[in-house]
Design a protein around this motif. Structure first.
Motif, PDB file in Angstrom:
ATOM      1  N   LEU B 270       0.831  -1.201   0.000  1.00  0.00           N
ATOM      2  CA  LEU B 270       0.000   0.000   0.000  1.00  0.00           C
ATOM      3  C   LEU B 270       0.861   1.244   0.000  1.00  0.00           C
ATOM      4  CD1 LEU B 270      -2.952  -0.551   2.464  1.00  0.00           C
ATOM      5  CD2 LEU B 270      -3.010  -0.350   0.010  1.00  0.00           C
ATOM      6  N   GLY B 271       1.891   1.239   0.817  1.00  0.00           N
ATOM      7  CA  GLY B 271       2.732   2.423   0.935  1.00  0.00           C
ATOM      8  C   GLY B 271       3.545   2.658  -0.325  1.00  0.00           C
ATOM      9  N   GLY B 272       4.004   1.598  -0.916  1.00  0.00           N
ATOM     10  CA  GLY B 272       4.874   1.715  -2.084  1.00  0.00           C
ATOM     11  C   GLY B 272       6.127   0.896  -1.843  1.00  0.00           C
ATOM     12  N   MET B 273       6.230  -0.205  -2.574  1.00  0.00           N
ATOM     13  CA  MET B 273       7.346  -1.116  -2.341  1.00  0.00           C
ATOM     14  C   MET B 273       8.674  -0.429  -2.569  1.00  0.00           C
ATOM     15  SD  MET B 273       5.986  -4.512  -4.143  1.00  0.00           S
ATOM     16  CE  MET B 273       4.986  -3.681  -5.318  1.00  0.00           C
ATOM     17  N   GLY B 274       9.577  -0.611  -1.640  1.00  0.00           N
ATOM     18  CA  GLY B 274      10.915  -0.070  -1.809  1.00  0.00           C
ATOM     19  C   GLY B 274      11.064   1.357  -1.334  1.00  0.00           C
ATOM     20  N   SER B 275       9.976   2.008  -0.988  1.00  0.00           N
ATOM     21  CA  SER B 275      10.074   3.394  -0.552  1.00  0.00           C
ATOM     22  C   SER B 275       9.937   3.455   0.962  1.00  0.00           C
ATOM     23  CB  SER B 275       8.983   4.212  -1.241  1.00  0.00           C
ATOM     24  OG  SER B 275       8.345   5.064  -0.339  1.00  0.00           O
ATOM     25  N   THR B 276      10.979   3.920   1.636  1.00  0.00           N
ATOM     26  CA  THR B 276      10.960   3.899   3.101  1.00  0.00           C
ATOM     27  C   THR B 276       9.820   4.747   3.674  1.00  0.00           C
ATOM     28  OG1 THR B 276      13.306   3.499   3.084  1.00  0.00           O
ATOM     29  CG2 THR B 276      12.340   4.201   5.166  1.00  0.00           C
ATOM     30  N   PRO B 277       9.676   6.026   3.273  1.00  0.00           N
ATOM     31  CA  PRO B 277       8.556   6.783   3.847  1.00  0.00           C
ATOM     32  C   PRO B 277       7.204   6.174   3.505  1.00  0.00           C
ATOM     33  CG  PRO B 277       9.718   8.078   2.202  1.00  0.00           C
ATOM     34  CD  PRO B 277      10.486   6.824   2.356  1.00  0.00           C
ATOM     35  N   GLY B 278       7.102   5.637   2.292  1.00  0.00           N
ATOM     36  CA  GLY B 278       5.845   5.008   1.893  1.00  0.00           C
ATOM     37  C   GLY B 278       5.508   3.826   2.767  1.00  0.00           C
ATOM     38  N   VAL B 279       6.524   2.991   3.010  1.00  0.00           N
ATOM     39  CA  VAL B 279       6.284   1.791   3.805  1.00  0.00           C
ATOM     40  C   VAL B 279       5.903   2.153   5.230  1.00  0.00           C
ATOM     41  CG1 VAL B 279       7.492  -0.147   4.832  1.00  0.00           C
ATOM     42  CG2 VAL B 279       7.646   0.250   2.391  1.00  0.00           C
ATOM     43  N   ILE B 280       6.537   3.213   5.761  1.00  0.00           N
ATOM     44  CA  ILE B 280       6.186   3.641   7.118  1.00  0.00           C
ATOM     45  C   ILE B 280       4.735   4.108   7.135  1.00  0.00           C
ATOM     46  CG2 ILE B 280       6.638   5.379   8.886  1.00  0.00           C
ATOM     47  CD1 ILE B 280       9.580   5.228   8.020  1.00  0.00           C
ATOM     48  N   ALA B 281       4.358   4.900   6.125  1.00  0.00           N
ATOM     49  CA  ALA B 281       2.970   5.359   6.054  1.00  0.00           C
ATOM     50  C   ALA B 281       2.024   4.168   5.943  1.00  0.00           C
ATOM     51  CB  ALA B 281       2.792   6.294   4.859  1.00  0.00           C
ATOM     52  N   GLY B 282       2.404   3.193   5.118  1.00  0.00           N
ATOM     53  CA  GLY B 282       1.570   2.001   4.964  1.00  0.00           C
ATOM     54  C   GLY B 282       1.413   1.257   6.279  1.00  0.00           C
ATOM     55  N   ALA B 283       2.518   1.111   7.016  1.00  0.00           N
ATOM     56  CA  ALA B 283       2.457   0.393   8.289  1.00  0.00           C
ATOM     57  C   ALA B 283       1.566   1.140   9.277  1.00  0.00           C
ATOM     58  CB  ALA B 283       3.865   0.240   8.869  1.00  0.00           C
ATOM     59  N   LEU B 284       1.681   2.470   9.291  1.00  0.00           N
ATOM     60  CA  LEU B 284       0.832   3.246  10.201  1.00  0.00           C
ATOM     61  C   LEU B 284      -0.627   3.066   9.819  1.00  0.00           C
ATOM     62  CD1 LEU B 284       2.901   6.514  10.647  1.00  0.00           C
ATOM     63  CD2 LEU B 284       2.649   4.606  12.235  1.00  0.00           C
ATOM     64  N   PHE B 285      -0.888   3.079   8.501  1.00  0.00           N
ATOM     65  CA  PHE B 285      -2.276   2.903   8.057  1.00  0.00           C
ATOM     66  C   PHE B 285      -2.807   1.541   8.490  1.00  0.00           C
ATOM     67  CE2 PHE B 285      -5.238   1.147   4.959  1.00  0.00           C
ATOM     68  CZ  PHE B 285      -6.266   2.055   5.086  1.00  0.00           C
ATOM     69  N   VAL B 286      -2.011   0.487   8.201  1.00  0.00           N
ATOM     70  CA  VAL B 286      -2.498  -0.859   8.482  1.00  0.00           C
ATOM     71  C   VAL B 286      -2.707  -1.079   9.976  1.00  0.00           C
ATOM     72  CG1 VAL B 286      -1.788  -3.266   8.468  1.00  0.00           C
ATOM     73  CG2 VAL B 286      -1.649  -1.922   6.398  1.00  0.00           C
ATOM     74  N   SER B 287      -1.845  -0.476  10.800  1.00  0.00           N
ATOM     75  CA  SER B 287      -2.001  -0.731  12.230  1.00  0.00           C
ATOM     76  C   SER B 287      -3.021   0.206  12.868  1.00  0.00           C
ATOM     77  CB  SER B 287      -0.651  -0.603  12.938  1.00  0.00           C
ATOM     78  OG  SER B 287      -0.112   0.669  12.703  1.00  0.00           O
ATOM     79  N   LEU B 288      -3.174   1.405  12.323  1.00  0.00           N
ATOM     80  CA  LEU B 288      -4.092   2.350  12.958  1.00  0.00           C
ATOM     81  C   LEU B 288      -5.510   2.245  12.400  1.00  0.00           C
ATOM     82  CD1 LEU B 288      -1.844   5.520  13.289  1.00  0.00           C
ATOM     83  CD2 LEU B 288      -2.334   3.761  14.990  1.00  0.00           C
ATOM     84  N   ALA B 289      -5.643   1.867  11.119  1.00  0.00           N
ATOM     85  CA  ALA B 289      -6.980   1.819  10.523  1.00  0.00           C
ATOM     86  C   ALA B 289      -7.940   0.912  11.292  1.00  0.00           C
ATOM     87  CB  ALA B 289      -6.893   1.397   9.056  1.00  0.00           C
ATOM     88  N   GLU B 291      -8.009   0.324  14.376  1.00  0.00           N
ATOM     89  CA  GLU B 291      -8.403   1.027  15.593  1.00  0.00           C
ATOM     90  C   GLU B 291      -9.410   2.129  15.270  1.00  0.00           C
ATOM     91  OE1 GLU B 291      -7.573  -0.046  18.471  1.00  0.00           O
ATOM     92  OE2 GLU B 291      -6.252  -1.568  17.605  1.00  0.00           O
ATOM     93  N   LEU B 292      -9.135   2.839  14.167  1.00  0.00           N
ATOM     94  CA  LEU B 292     -10.042   3.926  13.798  1.00  0.00           C
ATOM     95  C   LEU B 292     -11.376   3.380  13.309  1.00  0.00           C
ATOM     96  CD1 LEU B 292      -7.495   6.236  11.962  1.00  0.00           C
ATOM     97  CD2 LEU B 292      -8.281   6.375  14.315  1.00  0.00           C
ATOM     98  N   LEU B 293     -11.326   2.188  12.685  1.00  0.00           N
ATOM     99  CA  LEU B 293     -12.550   1.585  12.161  1.00  0.00           C
ATOM    100  C   LEU B 293     -13.256   0.747  13.221  1.00  0.00           C
ATOM    101  CD1 LEU B 293     -11.416   0.352   8.644  1.00  0.00           C
ATOM    102  CD2 LEU B 293     -13.028   2.171   9.085  1.00  0.00           C
ATOM    103  N   ARG B 294     -12.759   0.815  14.445  1.00  0.00           N
ATOM    104  CA  ARG B 294     -13.288  -0.059  15.485  1.00  0.00           C
ATOM    105  C   ARG B 294     -14.801   0.107  15.630  1.00  0.00           C
ATOM    106  NH1 ARG B 294     -11.196  -3.437  19.064  1.00  0.00           N
ATOM    107  NH2 ARG B 294      -9.061  -3.045  18.526  1.00  0.00           N
ATOM    108  N   GLY B 295     -15.276   1.349  15.397  1.00  0.00           N
ATOM    109  CA  GLY B 295     -16.716   1.596  15.465  1.00  0.00           C
ATOM    110  C   GLY B 295     -17.473   0.740  14.467  1.00  0.00           C
ATOM    111  N   ALA B 296     -16.809   0.440  13.342  1.00  0.00           N
ATOM    112  CA  ALA B 296     -17.494  -0.332  12.307  1.00  0.00           C
ATOM    113  C   ALA B 296     -17.529  -1.813  12.642  1.00  0.00           C
ATOM    114  CB  ALA B 296     -16.802  -0.114  10.969  1.00  0.00           C
ATOM    115  N   ALA B 297     -16.864  -2.186  13.722  1.00  0.00           N
ATOM    116  CA  ALA B 297     -16.864  -3.568  14.233  1.00  0.00           C
ATOM    117  C   ALA B 297     -16.770  -4.629  13.142  1.00  0.00           C
ATOM    118  CB  ALA B 297     -18.086  -3.807  15.112  1.00  0.00           C
ATOM    119  N   ASP B 298     -17.891  -5.231  12.800  1.00  0.00           N
ATOM    120  CA  ASP B 298     -17.880  -6.362  11.872  1.00  0.00           C
ATOM    121  C   ASP B 298     -17.451  -5.970  10.467  1.00  0.00           C
ATOM    122  OD1 ASP B 298     -18.574  -8.060  13.786  1.00  0.00           O
ATOM    123  OD2 ASP B 298     -20.672  -8.269  13.211  1.00  0.00           O
ATOM    124  N   TYR B 299     -17.619  -4.706  10.133  1.00  0.00           N
ATOM    125  CA  TYR B 299     -17.307  -4.284   8.778  1.00  0.00           C
ATOM    126  C   TYR B 299     -15.805  -4.098   8.579  1.00  0.00           C
ATOM    127  CZ  TYR B 299     -22.223  -3.431   7.971  1.00  0.00           C
ATOM    128  OH  TYR B 299     -23.560  -3.592   7.809  1.00  0.00           O
TER     129      TYR B 299
END
Lengths: 297, 347
Positions: B270-289, B291-299
């Motif tokens: 998602l962040g962009g293979m081989g790109s360090t800032p991209g990968v960091i952004a991707g990791a933050l998205f994958v780990s935080l999303a 939590e942020l979507l927790r309200g959506a529970a099953d979805y």
């Protein structure tokens, strides 16, 4: 011993059926369709829904009922496979292979948890059970339902094989597998053939799903992941993209599991399977029936 | 070797002339991100927020590690959680069985993950992409099932009571202190991975990603170089696993499923293979999303899958690719330029 072989062949015919879809898609567009196992799951749930709708009309114990449900579920999953290809894979036809693989993983997630939203997280009991008493063949207990299921599985496999080898559509598929660009230039409608491949592969997986539901009696939304993994393994063992290879790989995998369970216990079964896979691939990197790849530089 | 160097410098990320891409890959951005990470506890310091941020930092480390394998070297690893598990279990078992402080297990973690990288990489790296994918997937399952069945790993219930970090008599087990410790370790890991990517070895990795046959022909020892990528990724993953065990004080096989491997891979792509800032952004998205979507529970995971498909369709190179404008690949429309796999036609 013969019981082990029989069990292996039985499970293996399911694997082979799912593996064929994997192999077909891979053979044509070089995509590991990760969502394929989930289409198997979708087939089981589709059959479940069809039974819910038609249960009163066709009954739930007869063999005819199984066949009707099977055909409807195959049509449903086939159509879903076509839709999936259209939405998730076709826009990426020219993209790097890794990107398409990732959308396949995303599709797998979406299907699994989409079904979970609809059907709930708990396993469902399959209403269709085909009865039959067991007979004794060479010391193995064999039930008629097993024989029937294996019969259907092989009929489907052979039918598909004939379709690929004998019809002009099948020839178009083989042509695209060899060279998509040249096929396009020769007037083959590549998009339509790929849709058809997805239809057939998904329908086979759906059939396997219904049969597994009817045989094991329980379905849940994650059942596709493991079987997808196994089918992929089976396809790779046989040589991915190779048709007889997928069937052979499926049967072989079933036998491996059956004997692995016997020797090492059920909890180590998958370790045994994957270890054999890794060993086999390091000896024969293209699978049993895969051609030796000569590299062009 | 001179030719190798030339090809390497041309594709070297960070040396683009484009102003925007230079700004995006500049060191200032990294410093800003680090400053944000360090200042975060002063803004929100609830234990929940700290634990979410710590997990996110561990994810960044995992994603950067996998990025070495997938992003730099182009090897598809679908079982990265295996190295994560190996690291977590090694440190967990040693520290609880022998009552050793957790930091003293680091050498053991490194040794064991290197061995794991060698075991899986050794016989299998001669395989091409898709076969490698299934083998790594199988390896991931083997590790998980083994952890599930062995006595020393605690079976399905796993290991608990993993001690906190104690650095020169300083107790770092409070959430805030541990968070800072993780941020520092992850920062070092990120810088290390980025520097590895710019090194001579990193150039060889990218060369292999672009064209393995050409790299081989130019005298790059592809097997050894690929193995190096594997081992580096394994060490990064293993150390992240150690941090993970310390954070949760307990580990079980359920944390190291294919889902986990897929999530880490998702972060990288998602962040962009081989790109360090991209990968960091991707990791933050994958780990935080989640939590942020927790309200959506099953979805949650359903939405996750759909987001993934959508992002890839619209940005096949990832959200934040290495170069602002990726050069068109010559093999557009033909996913297998060498035709090697096409030869295995349906017979």
């Amino acid at each position: 011993m013969s019981q082990l072989i029989w069990n292996g062949l039985f499970v293996g015919s399911f694997y082979g059926l799912v593996a064929l879809g994997y192999s077909m898609v891979y053979g044509i567009i070089k995509l590991l369709n990760f969502a394929h196992g989930d289409i198997y799951m979708l087939g089981a749930f589709g059959g479940f829904a069809v039974l819910g709708l038609l249960g009163g009309v066709i009954g739930t114990t007869s063999f005819v009922a199984l066949l009707i449900v099977l055909v409807i579920a195959m049509l449903l999953t086939g159509a879903f496979g076509v839709l999936l290809e259209r939405v998730a894979y076709r826009p990426l036809r020219g993209a790097p292979r890794l990107s398409i693989l990732i959308t396949a993983v995303g599709a797998s997630f979406a299907i699994e948890y989409g079904v979970r939203l609809v059907a709930g997280p708990n396993p469902r009991v399959y209403p269709l059970r085909i009865g039959g008493e067991s007979i004794d063949v060479l010391g193995a207990r064999i039930t008629w339902e097993q024989v029937a299921l294996i019969g259907i599985a092989f009929a489907l496999m052979i039918g598909l094989n004939l379709y690929i080898l004998r019809t002009s559509e099948g020839r178009a598929m083989r042509a695209i597998a060899l060279d998509p660009k040249a096929s396009l230039l020769m007037g083959i409608n590549v998009d339509r053939v790929i849709s058809r491949v997805f239809f057939l592969g998904s329908a086979l997986a759906g059939a396997a799903g219904v049969m597994a539901g009817a045989y094991y009696g329980k379905i849940d939304f994650l059942m596709g992941f493991v079987i997808g993994l196994k089918a992929f393994t089976a396809a790779v063992i046989g040589g991915i993209g190779n048709f007889p290879g997928a069937m052979l790989g499926g049967l072989l995998l079933g036998l491996l599991e059956s004997f692995g369970t016997q020797w090492l216990g059920g909890e180590w079964r998958d370790v045994f399977t994957f270890a054999v896979l890794i060993l086999l691939l390091s000896v024969r990197p293209t699978g049993l029936l895969g051609e030796r790849v000569t590299e062009r530089v | 070797m001179a030719t190798t160097t030339n090809t390497g410098t041309r594709t070297r990320p960070g040396s683009d002339q484009n102003l925007i891409s230079r700004a995006l890959s500049s060191r200032g951005l990294g410093v800003a991100a680090l400053a944000f990470a360090l200042l975060f506890p002063f803004v929100i310091a609830t234990p929940y927020a700290l634990s979410v941020m710590t997990s996110a930092a561990i994810y960044v480390m995992l994603a950067v590690g996998l990025n070495i394998v997938v992003g730099y070297c182009g090897l598809l690893d679908l079982g990265f959680a295996a190295f994560f598990a190996v690291g977590a279990y090694t440190s967990g078992v040693i520290s609880t069985e022998f009552d050793i402080p957790i930091l003293a297990t680091i050498p053991a973690v490194i040794v064991v993950t290197v061995v794991a990288g060698l075991i899986i990489g050794g016989p299998t790296l001669r395989l091409r992409s898709d076969y490698l994918a299934i083998v790594t997937l199988g390896f991931g399952e083997i590790i998980r099932i083994t952890a599930n069945n062995l006595d020393i790993t605690g079976g399905p219930s796993g290991i608990f009571g993993i001690p906190g970090i104690d650095l020169f008599g300083l107790d770092l087990s409070s959430p805030a202190a541990f968070y800072y410790f993780v941020v520092v370790v992850v920062t070092i890991a990120v810088i290390g991975a980025a520097r590895l990517g710019r090194s001579r070895l990193g150039r060889a990795w990218r060369f292999i990603r672009e064209d393995e046959d050409a790299a081989e022909a130019m005298g790059v020892h592809t097997y050894r170089v690929k193995l190096a990528a594997y081992i580096a990724g394994a060490v990064w993953g293993g150390l992240a696993g150690m941090l993970f065990g310390v954070q949760l004080t307990a580990i079980s096989p359920a944390s190291f499923t294919f889902l986990q491997s897929a999530l880490i891979l998702m972060a990288v792509v998602l962040g962009g293979m081989g790109s360090t800032p991209g990968v960091i952004a991707g990791a933050l998205f994958v780990s935080l999303a989640p939590e942020l979507l927790r309200g959506a529970a099953d979805y949650r995971y359903f939405a996750f899958g759909l987001i993934l498909i959508t992002v890839i369709i619209f940005r096949p190179q990832g959200v934040w690719p290495v170069r602002a404008r990726e050069k068109e690949r010559p093999d557009q429309g033909d996913p297998d330029p060498h035709g090697a796999l096409a030869k295995e036609a349906i017979s």
